[in-house]
Design a protein around this motif. Sequence first.
Motif, PDB file in Angstrom:
ATOM      1  N   LEU A  65     -18.959  32.322   8.180  1.00  0.00           N
ATOM      2  CA  LEU A  65     -19.869  31.525   7.353  1.00  0.00           C
ATOM      3  C   LEU A  65     -19.317  30.132   7.099  1.00  0.00           C
ATOM      4  O   LEU A  65     -20.023  29.128   7.225  1.00  0.00           O
ATOM      5  CB  LEU A  65     -20.124  32.229   6.024  1.00  0.00           C
ATOM      6  N   MET A  66     -18.049  30.052   6.720  1.00  0.00           N
ATOM      7  CA  MET A  66     -17.437  28.763   6.413  1.00  0.00           C
ATOM      8  C   MET A  66     -17.422  27.855   7.640  1.00  0.00           C
ATOM      9  O   MET A  66     -17.809  26.680   7.576  1.00  0.00           O
ATOM     10  CB  MET A  66     -16.009  28.975   5.908  1.00  0.00           C
ATOM     11  N   GLY A  67     -17.000  28.375   8.776  1.00  0.00           N
ATOM     12  CA  GLY A  67     -16.893  27.553   9.977  1.00  0.00           C
ATOM     13  C   GLY A  67     -18.230  27.027  10.464  1.00  0.00           C
ATOM     14  O   GLY A  67     -18.351  25.857  10.835  1.00  0.00           O
ATOM     15  N   ILE A  68     -19.235  27.886  10.443  1.00  0.00           N
ATOM     16  CA  ILE A  68     -20.556  27.468  10.920  1.00  0.00           C
ATOM     17  C   ILE A  68     -21.169  26.428   9.991  1.00  0.00           C
ATOM     18  O   ILE A  68     -21.757  25.428  10.435  1.00  0.00           O
ATOM     19  CB  ILE A  68     -21.487  28.699  11.061  1.00  0.00           C
ATOM     20  N   ALA A  69     -21.028  26.645   8.669  1.00  0.00           N
ATOM     21  CA  ALA A  69     -21.561  25.672   7.706  1.00  0.00           C
ATOM     22  C   ALA A  69     -20.886  24.314   7.865  1.00  0.00           C
ATOM     23  O   ALA A  69     -21.545  23.265   7.818  1.00  0.00           O
ATOM     24  CB  ALA A  69     -21.378  26.191   6.285  1.00  0.00           C
ATOM     25  N   SER A  70     -19.572  24.303   8.067  1.00  0.00           N
ATOM     26  CA  SER A  70     -18.844  23.045   8.235  1.00  0.00           C
ATOM     27  C   SER A  70     -19.297  22.319   9.497  1.00  0.00           C
ATOM     28  O   SER A  70     -19.513  21.096   9.485  1.00  0.00           O
ATOM     29  CB  SER A  70     -17.336  23.314   8.307  1.00  0.00           C
ATOM     30  N   PHE A  71     -19.456  23.057  10.584  1.00  0.00           N
ATOM     31  CA  PHE A  71     -19.916  22.446  11.830  1.00  0.00           C
ATOM     32  C   PHE A  71     -21.296  21.815  11.652  1.00  0.00           C
ATOM     33  O   PHE A  71     -21.543  20.688  12.112  1.00  0.00           O
ATOM     34  CB  PHE A  71     -19.950  23.496  12.933  1.00  0.00           C
ATOM     35  N   LEU A  72     -22.184  22.508  10.948  1.00  0.00           N
ATOM     36  CA  LEU A  72     -23.551  22.003  10.769  1.00  0.00           C
ATOM     37  C   LEU A  72     -23.589  20.769   9.869  1.00  0.00           C
ATOM     38  O   LEU A  72     -24.456  19.897  10.034  1.00  0.00           O
ATOM     39  CB  LEU A  72     -24.452  23.101  10.210  1.00  0.00           C
ATOM     40  N   ILE A  73     -22.658  20.662   8.904  1.00  0.00           N
ATOM     41  CA  ILE A  73     -22.585  19.444   8.096  1.00  0.00           C
ATOM     42  C   ILE A  73     -22.340  18.237   8.991  1.00  0.00           C
ATOM     43  O   ILE A  73     -22.921  17.165   8.809  1.00  0.00           O
ATOM     44  CB  ILE A  73     -21.489  19.564   7.014  1.00  0.00           C
ATOM     45  N   PHE A  86     -15.599  17.663  11.335  1.00  0.00           N
ATOM     46  CA  PHE A  86     -16.513  18.784  11.119  1.00  0.00           C
ATOM     47  C   PHE A  86     -16.807  19.500  12.435  1.00  0.00           C
ATOM     48  O   PHE A  86     -16.914  20.726  12.472  1.00  0.00           O
ATOM     49  CB  PHE A  86     -17.823  18.289  10.497  1.00  0.00           C
ATOM     50  N   ALA A  87     -16.947  18.733  13.517  1.00  0.00           N
ATOM     51  CA  ALA A  87     -17.242  19.342  14.822  1.00  0.00           C
ATOM     52  C   ALA A  87     -16.097  20.246  15.280  1.00  0.00           C
ATOM     53  O   ALA A  87     -16.323  21.277  15.933  1.00  0.00           O
ATOM     54  CB  ALA A  87     -17.501  18.253  15.859  1.00  0.00           C
ATOM     55  N   LEU A  88     -14.868  19.899  14.918  1.00  0.00           N
ATOM     56  CA  LEU A  88     -13.717  20.711  15.305  1.00  0.00           C
ATOM     57  C   LEU A  88     -13.742  22.099  14.663  1.00  0.00           C
ATOM     58  O   LEU A  88     -13.060  23.012  15.134  1.00  0.00           O
ATOM     59  CB  LEU A  88     -12.419  19.996  14.927  1.00  0.00           C
ATOM     60  N   SER A  89     -14.502  22.256  13.587  1.00  0.00           N
ATOM     61  CA  SER A  89     -14.568  23.544  12.895  1.00  0.00           C
ATOM     62  C   SER A  89     -15.040  24.660  13.812  1.00  0.00           C
ATOM     63  O   SER A  89     -14.634  25.817  13.661  1.00  0.00           O
ATOM     64  CB  SER A  89     -15.506  23.452  11.682  1.00  0.00           C
ATOM     65  N   LEU A  90     -15.910  24.333  14.768  1.00  0.00           N
ATOM     66  CA  LEU A  90     -16.436  25.355  15.665  1.00  0.00           C
ATOM     67  C   LEU A  90     -15.317  25.963  16.509  1.00  0.00           C
ATOM     68  O   LEU A  90     -15.251  27.191  16.686  1.00  0.00           O
ATOM     69  CB  LEU A  90     -17.518  24.765  16.564  1.00  0.00           C
ATOM     70  N   ALA A  91     -14.419  25.118  17.020  1.00  0.00           N
ATOM     71  CA  ALA A  91     -13.291  25.633  17.805  1.00  0.00           C
ATOM     72  C   ALA A  91     -12.327  26.426  16.932  1.00  0.00           C
ATOM     73  O   ALA A  91     -11.836  27.494  17.325  1.00  0.00           O
ATOM     74  CB  ALA A  91     -12.563  24.470  18.476  1.00  0.00           C
ATOM     75  N   LEU A  92     -12.081  25.926  15.726  1.00  0.00           N
ATOM     76  CA  LEU A  92     -11.143  26.603  14.826  1.00  0.00           C
ATOM     77  C   LEU A  92     -11.654  27.964  14.395  1.00  0.00           C
ATOM     78  O   LEU A  92     -10.878  28.921  14.267  1.00  0.00           O
ATOM     79  CB  LEU A  92     -10.887  25.721  13.602  1.00  0.00           C
ATOM     80  N   VAL A  93     -12.954  28.077  14.188  1.00  0.00           N
ATOM     81  CA  VAL A  93     -13.492  29.356  13.723  1.00  0.00           C
ATOM     82  C   VAL A  93     -13.405  30.414  14.820  1.00  0.00           C
ATOM     83  O   VAL A  93     -13.190  31.604  14.530  1.00  0.00           O
ATOM     84  CB  VAL A  93     -14.947  29.202  13.225  1.00  0.00           C
ATOM     85  N   LEU A  94     -13.525  30.013  16.059  1.00  0.00           N
ATOM     86  CA  LEU A  94     -13.370  30.969  17.162  1.00  0.00           C
ATOM     87  C   LEU A  94     -11.938  31.485  17.242  1.00  0.00           C
ATOM     88  O   LEU A  94     -11.699  32.687  17.430  1.00  0.00           O
ATOM     89  CB  LEU A  94     -13.773  30.312  18.485  1.00  0.00           C
ATOM     90  N   ILE A  95     -10.979  30.575  17.062  1.00  0.00           N
ATOM     91  CA  ILE A  95      -9.565  30.983  17.077  1.00  0.00           C
ATOM     92  C   ILE A  95      -9.265  31.911  15.901  1.00  0.00           C
ATOM     93  O   ILE A  95      -8.650  32.967  16.060  1.00  0.00           O
ATOM     94  CB  ILE A  95      -8.660  29.738  17.014  1.00  0.00           C
ATOM     95  N   GLY A  96      -9.704  31.517  14.713  1.00  0.00           N
ATOM     96  CA  GLY A  96      -9.425  32.302  13.525  1.00  0.00           C
ATOM     97  C   GLY A  96     -10.070  33.673  13.537  1.00  0.00           C
ATOM     98  O   GLY A  96      -9.485  34.655  13.064  1.00  0.00           O
ATOM     99  N   THR A  97     -11.268  33.764  14.068  1.00  0.00           N
ATOM    100  CA  THR A  97     -11.955  35.053  14.137  1.00  0.00           C
ATOM    101  C   THR A  97     -11.190  36.022  15.032  1.00  0.00           C
ATOM    102  O   THR A  97     -11.034  37.204  14.699  1.00  0.00           O
ATOM    103  CB  THR A  97     -13.385  34.869  14.683  1.00  0.00           C
ATOM    104  N   TYR A  98     -10.704  35.519  16.146  1.00  0.00           N
ATOM    105  CA  TYR A  98      -9.922  36.373  17.050  1.00  0.00           C
ATOM    106  C   TYR A  98      -8.642  36.855  16.370  1.00  0.00           C
ATOM    107  O   TYR A  98      -8.293  38.040  16.455  1.00  0.00           O
ATOM    108  CB  TYR A  98      -9.575  35.599  18.321  1.00  0.00           C
ATOM    109  N   VAL A  99      -7.948  35.965  15.686  1.00  0.00           N
ATOM    110  CA  VAL A  99      -6.682  36.324  15.041  1.00  0.00           C
ATOM    111  C   VAL A  99      -6.906  37.367  13.952  1.00  0.00           C
ATOM    112  O   VAL A  99      -6.177  38.367  13.863  1.00  0.00           O
ATOM    113  CB  VAL A  99      -6.001  35.066  14.462  1.00  0.00           C
ATOM    114  N   ARG A 100      -7.908  37.174  13.123  1.00  0.00           N
ATOM    115  CA  ARG A 100      -8.151  38.107  12.026  1.00  0.00           C
ATOM    116  C   ARG A 100      -8.647  39.461  12.505  1.00  0.00           C
ATOM    117  O   ARG A 100      -8.488  40.464  11.820  1.00  0.00           O
ATOM    118  CB  ARG A 100      -9.147  37.501  11.025  1.00  0.00           C
ATOM    119  N   ALA A 101      -9.263  39.500  13.680  1.00  0.00           N
ATOM    120  CA  ALA A 101      -9.744  40.781  14.208  1.00  0.00           C
ATOM    121  C   ALA A 101      -8.597  41.714  14.575  1.00  0.00           C
ATOM    122  O   ALA A 101      -8.807  42.923  14.729  1.00  0.00           O
ATOM    123  CB  ALA A 101     -10.633  40.532  15.425  1.00  0.00           C
TER     124      ALA A 101
END
Length: 432
Positions: free
Chosen positions: A97-105, A196-211
Amino acid sequence: MIETSVPTKSSPAFRRLAIASSLGSAIEHYDFFVYAFTAPIVFDRFFFPKMDSVASTMAVYATFAVGFVARPLGGIVFGHYGDRVGRKAMLMMTFLLMGIASFLIGCLPSYDSIGLLAPLGLVALRFIQGFAFGGEYMNAVSLTLENAPSERRGFFASWINASGPVGVVAASGLIALLGFIYSPAEFANWVWRVPFALSLALVLIGTYVRAQVDESALFLATRAKAQDDRTPLLTILKSWKKPVLLACLVNMVHSSFNYMSTVFVLGYAVKTLGMPQSSITSGVTVANILEMCAVPLIAGFSDKLGRRPFIMLGIVVAAAWYPIFFQILLTKEPLAIVAGFVVSLGLVHALMFAPEAAFTAELFPTRVRVSGSSLGKQLGIVLGGGLAPLIGTALMGSSTSFTPVILYFEVIACLALLGVFLAPENSRKALE
């Protein structure tokens, strides 16, 4: 109190968990603070061009505050399911949620392009940011704390807090770099979108790590014994009101000190004093580098000496230092201001912030830990950090006197000091 077996030393699986929780928290802080550092210097002209200077600045801080107003709601919702379903699943959801919202801002058109839809979209996305952030923090702290060696709970829980400055450093450092490379006009036109655009890449990395991490062992043990609570929020409101108040006061004082010393000061220094934004963001960057090192160190000592002494010392020092910091700001001397930030954030704030994660979580038993600690923490963050820049701007208006702002913080400090003095010391108690 129910004694539960806890590890006596950290295992490789636990270290992976602690690193994953901390990395995710760092990325979420990056997302949240990219907004904080960009909004005061760009968003007034981009989203609120029809207002005068003071009104547009207050409108920007109001949208900043929206993210904080949403945090208790996120804490309630994700705290409930964190106590019912598990900490790990909630961390995955809040992160996305956080990553997608930041990217859309970063994708939003300006007011000149789509009119009122621009600020309305900003408010909605800022609300989602706050909703996700409010649910993330205490789930991450609880997941780490409940798996940590009992005699080092404060140290490992502080990794979540120490990761906050990592995200702040990344956000402020990137914005300072972009501000140095590009002109103010270019930054205001389009460069501000890059972080803000970089958030999309960061959220993909973070999602993998937390999984890759495991669920809290203490939570699973509690659920296996049928000791989990079906309505944790109702239980909190019925039986745990005092711990919620104590958590609220502690988080109110450290967050008001932090956000007044960063977001409010950034807006005032750039717009009123005419200072370049890089001199402020550079100071914040240096200070946060120091704080991310100081937080685990102080938290480690809190495992031996207790959480309360460090928090109380931090409150007293903050109250004494606050007027001095504003006088340093008025000198407009870049080196002096950087030194002021280092003392404010790297030392004073660290004293309060380092033990806070364990202090807040230890106020509640496992079956309602995320719900109770999230409610107390997020209420404190809203009343302290979220509203502080808005209140500070309103108190000062068009004057140059910091006295009302200083008095506002001193009142918060006195209330928090009394609360911590009356709080229990749970650093050596076994978790329920």
